[in-house]
Design a protein around this motif. Structure first.
Motif, PDB file in Angstrom:
ATOM      1  N   HIS A 125       0.819  -1.219   0.000  1.00  0.00           N
ATOM      2  CA  HIS A 125       0.000   0.000   0.000  1.00  0.00           C
ATOM      3  C   HIS A 125       0.845   1.257   0.000  1.00  0.00           C
ATOM      4  CE1 HIS A 125      -3.773  -2.121   0.429  1.00  0.00           C
ATOM      5  NE2 HIS A 125      -3.240  -2.833   1.395  1.00  0.00           N
ATOM      6  N   GLY A 126       2.053   1.191   0.572  1.00  0.00           N
ATOM      7  CA  GLY A 126       2.937   2.355   0.565  1.00  0.00           C
ATOM      8  C   GLY A 126       3.141   2.978   1.923  1.00  0.00           C
ATOM      9  N   ASP A 127       3.163   4.295   1.953  1.00  0.00           N
ATOM     10  CA  ASP A 127       3.504   5.027   3.175  1.00  0.00           C
ATOM     11  C   ASP A 127       2.544   4.730   4.316  1.00  0.00           C
ATOM     12  OD1 ASP A 127       5.641   6.264   1.940  1.00  0.00           O
ATOM     13  OD2 ASP A 127       4.462   8.015   1.331  1.00  0.00           O
ATOM     14  N   PRO A 128       3.101   4.490   5.517  1.00  0.00           N
ATOM     15  CA  PRO A 128       2.257   4.282   6.694  1.00  0.00           C
ATOM     16  C   PRO A 128       1.619   5.598   7.146  1.00  0.00           C
ATOM     17  CG  PRO A 128       4.594   4.052   7.253  1.00  0.00           C
ATOM     18  CD  PRO A 128       4.515   4.327   5.787  1.00  0.00           C
ATOM     19  N   PRO A 129       0.635   5.532   8.047  1.00  0.00           N
ATOM     20  CA  PRO A 129      -0.087   6.739   8.456  1.00  0.00           C
ATOM     21  C   PRO A 129       0.707   7.709   9.334  1.00  0.00           C
ATOM     22  CG  PRO A 129      -1.062   4.791   9.473  1.00  0.00           C
ATOM     23  CD  PRO A 129       0.005   4.323   8.551  1.00  0.00           C
ATOM     24  N   HIS A 130       1.830   7.298   9.895  1.00  0.00           N
ATOM     25  CA  HIS A 130       2.594   8.215  10.750  1.00  0.00           C
ATOM     26  C   HIS A 130       3.497   9.122   9.914  1.00  0.00           C
ATOM     27  CE1 HIS A 130       5.331   4.677  10.366  1.00  0.00           C
ATOM     28  NE2 HIS A 130       6.241   5.618  10.212  1.00  0.00           N
ATOM     29  N   ASP A 131       3.806  10.298  10.471  1.00  0.00           N
ATOM     30  CA  ASP A 131       4.736  11.225   9.814  1.00  0.00           C
ATOM     31  C   ASP A 131       6.181  10.869  10.149  1.00  0.00           C
ATOM     32  OD1 ASP A 131       2.748  12.782   8.593  1.00  0.00           O
ATOM     33  OD2 ASP A 131       2.474  13.953  10.424  1.00  0.00           O
ATOM     34  N   ARG A 137      12.460   3.753  12.230  1.00  0.00           N
ATOM     35  CA  ARG A 137      12.334   2.647  11.282  1.00  0.00           C
ATOM     36  C   ARG A 137      11.800   3.166   9.952  1.00  0.00           C
ATOM     37  NH1 ARG A 137       9.202  -1.358  15.534  1.00  0.00           N
ATOM     38  NH2 ARG A 137      11.068  -2.104  16.623  1.00  0.00           N
ATOM     39  N   SER A 138      12.308   2.625   8.865  1.00  0.00           N
ATOM     40  CA  SER A 138      11.765   2.917   7.531  1.00  0.00           C
ATOM     41  C   SER A 138      10.755   1.824   7.217  1.00  0.00           C
ATOM     42  CB  SER A 138      12.880   2.922   6.485  1.00  0.00           C
ATOM     43  OG  SER A 138      13.757   3.982   6.729  1.00  0.00           O
ATOM     44  N   LEU A 139       9.474   2.188   7.221  1.00  0.00           N
ATOM     45  CA  LEU A 139       8.407   1.196   7.100  1.00  0.00           C
ATOM     46  C   LEU A 139       7.531   1.469   5.882  1.00  0.00           C
ATOM     47  CD1 LEU A 139       7.334   1.238  10.853  1.00  0.00           C
ATOM     48  CD2 LEU A 139       8.783  -0.469   9.734  1.00  0.00           C
ATOM     49  N   THR A 140       6.863   0.425   5.442  1.00  0.00           N
ATOM     50  CA  THR A 140       5.851   0.538   4.398  1.00  0.00           C
ATOM     51  C   THR A 140       4.650  -0.290   4.841  1.00  0.00           C
ATOM     52  OG1 THR A 140       5.439   0.415   2.022  1.00  0.00           O
ATOM     53  CG2 THR A 140       6.679  -1.410   2.985  1.00  0.00           C
ATOM     54  N   THR A 141       3.466   0.108   4.422  1.00  0.00           N
ATOM     55  CA  THR A 141       2.244  -0.603   4.780  1.00  0.00           C
ATOM     56  C   THR A 141       1.927  -1.626   3.693  1.00  0.00           C
ATOM     57  OG1 THR A 141       1.429   1.333   5.953  1.00  0.00           O
ATOM     58  CG2 THR A 141      -0.198  -0.350   5.383  1.00  0.00           C
ATOM     59  N   VAL A 142       1.638  -2.860   4.114  1.00  0.00           N
ATOM     60  CA  VAL A 142       1.393  -3.973   3.199  1.00  0.00           C
ATOM     61  C   VAL A 142       0.229  -4.819   3.703  1.00  0.00           C
ATOM     62  CG1 VAL A 142       3.826  -4.090   2.513  1.00  0.00           C
ATOM     63  CG2 VAL A 142       2.993  -5.556   4.364  1.00  0.00           C
ATOM     64  N   GLU A 143      -0.234  -5.723   2.855  1.00  0.00           N
ATOM     65  CA  GLU A 143      -1.156  -6.789   3.255  1.00  0.00           C
ATOM     66  C   GLU A 143      -0.326  -8.065   3.317  1.00  0.00           C
ATOM     67  OE1 GLU A 143      -4.509  -6.762   3.976  1.00  0.00           O
ATOM     68  OE2 GLU A 143      -4.572  -4.588   3.663  1.00  0.00           O
ATOM     69  N   LEU A 144      -0.258  -8.681   4.499  1.00  0.00           N
ATOM     70  CA  LEU A 144       0.486  -9.918   4.673  1.00  0.00           C
ATOM     71  C   LEU A 144      -0.469 -11.097   4.619  1.00  0.00           C
ATOM     72  CD1 LEU A 144       2.824  -8.921   7.639  1.00  0.00           C
ATOM     73  CD2 LEU A 144       3.447  -9.171   5.233  1.00  0.00           C
ATOM     74  N   ASP A 145      -0.053 -12.144   3.927  1.00  0.00           N
ATOM     75  CA  ASP A 145      -0.830 -13.380   3.846  1.00  0.00           C
ATOM     76  C   ASP A 145      -0.093 -14.463   4.628  1.00  0.00           C
ATOM     77  OD1 ASP A 145      -2.319 -15.591   3.260  1.00  0.00           O
ATOM     78  OD2 ASP A 145      -2.134 -15.410   1.080  1.00  0.00           O
ATOM     79  N   PRO A 146      -0.465 -14.659   5.919  1.00  0.00           N
ATOM     80  CA  PRO A 146       0.241 -15.636   6.743  1.00  0.00           C
ATOM     81  C   PRO A 146       0.195 -17.065   6.196  1.00  0.00           C
ATOM     82  CG  PRO A 146      -1.149 -14.244   8.094  1.00  0.00           C
ATOM     83  CD  PRO A 146      -1.497 -13.972   6.665  1.00  0.00           C
ATOM     84  N   ASP A 147      -0.800 -17.355   5.371  1.00  0.00           N
ATOM     85  CA  ASP A 147      -0.937 -18.707   4.815  1.00  0.00           C
ATOM     86  C   ASP A 147      -0.346 -18.817   3.419  1.00  0.00           C
ATOM     87  OD1 ASP A 147      -2.268 -19.603   7.106  1.00  0.00           O
ATOM     88  OD2 ASP A 147      -4.147 -18.795   6.364  1.00  0.00           O
ATOM     89  N   GLY A 148       0.166 -17.718   2.874  1.00  0.00           N
ATOM     90  CA  GLY A 148       0.622 -17.700   1.487  1.00  0.00           C
ATOM     91  C   GLY A 148       2.022 -18.029   1.294  1.00  0.00           C
TER      92      GLY A 148
END
Length: 148
Positions: A125-131, A137-148
């Protein structure tokens, strides 16, 4: 692949997401245990269907009772380290975060996946909601598939 289980009547709506926490003490001796305790503890699920004409069954946990539903495991939206994060790769959470007031806290410590557990990235998804990350930490927002 969907699984049939019993779920509290208030939650038994298509689209409802929840994290299955496992057996509670009040489940001991319940005649519906084998139909109810069918999911993997700690995983996030989405209700896909409510069984038509299903009985509302008494439950020691859910005061309005439980009913039969179909559920599927679902992805977990989370913040992960940005380096090497692309759809199809695997990632883990960056680690615990004590900053509970941060707008990203729920994404840095999401329900449905544990710290140290690797999962396939389904979507970035890209940039996380925090400024600013207070842990630098350099973070990005994603959808993780624990079963994938």
């Amino acid at each position: 692949m969907s699984t049939i289980t019993l779920l509290g009547d208030l939650l038994a709506e298509p689209g409802t997401e929840f994290v299955y926490e496992g057996e509670a003490d009040a489940c001991a001796g319940c005649p519906y245990r084998s139909q109810c305790l069918t999911l993997e503890s700690g995983r996030r699920y989405r209700v896909t269907d409510v069984r038509e004409n299903g009985q509302l069954l008494e439950c020691a946990i859910h005061d309005r009772g439980v009913r039969a539903v179909e559920v599927e495991p679902t992805t977990v939206r989370a913040n992960v380290p940005e380096d090497g994060s692309f759809a199809g790769s695997t990632a883990s959470l960056a680690g615990p975060c004590p900053y509970v007031e941060c707008p990203s806290h729920e994404l840095c410590e999401p329900d449905g996946i544990e710290h140290g557990e690797s999962a396939r990235i389904a979507t970035v998804h890209g940039d996380p909601p925090h400024d600013v990350c207070h842990l630098d930490r350099s973070l990005t927002t994603v959808e993780l598939d624990p079963d994938g």
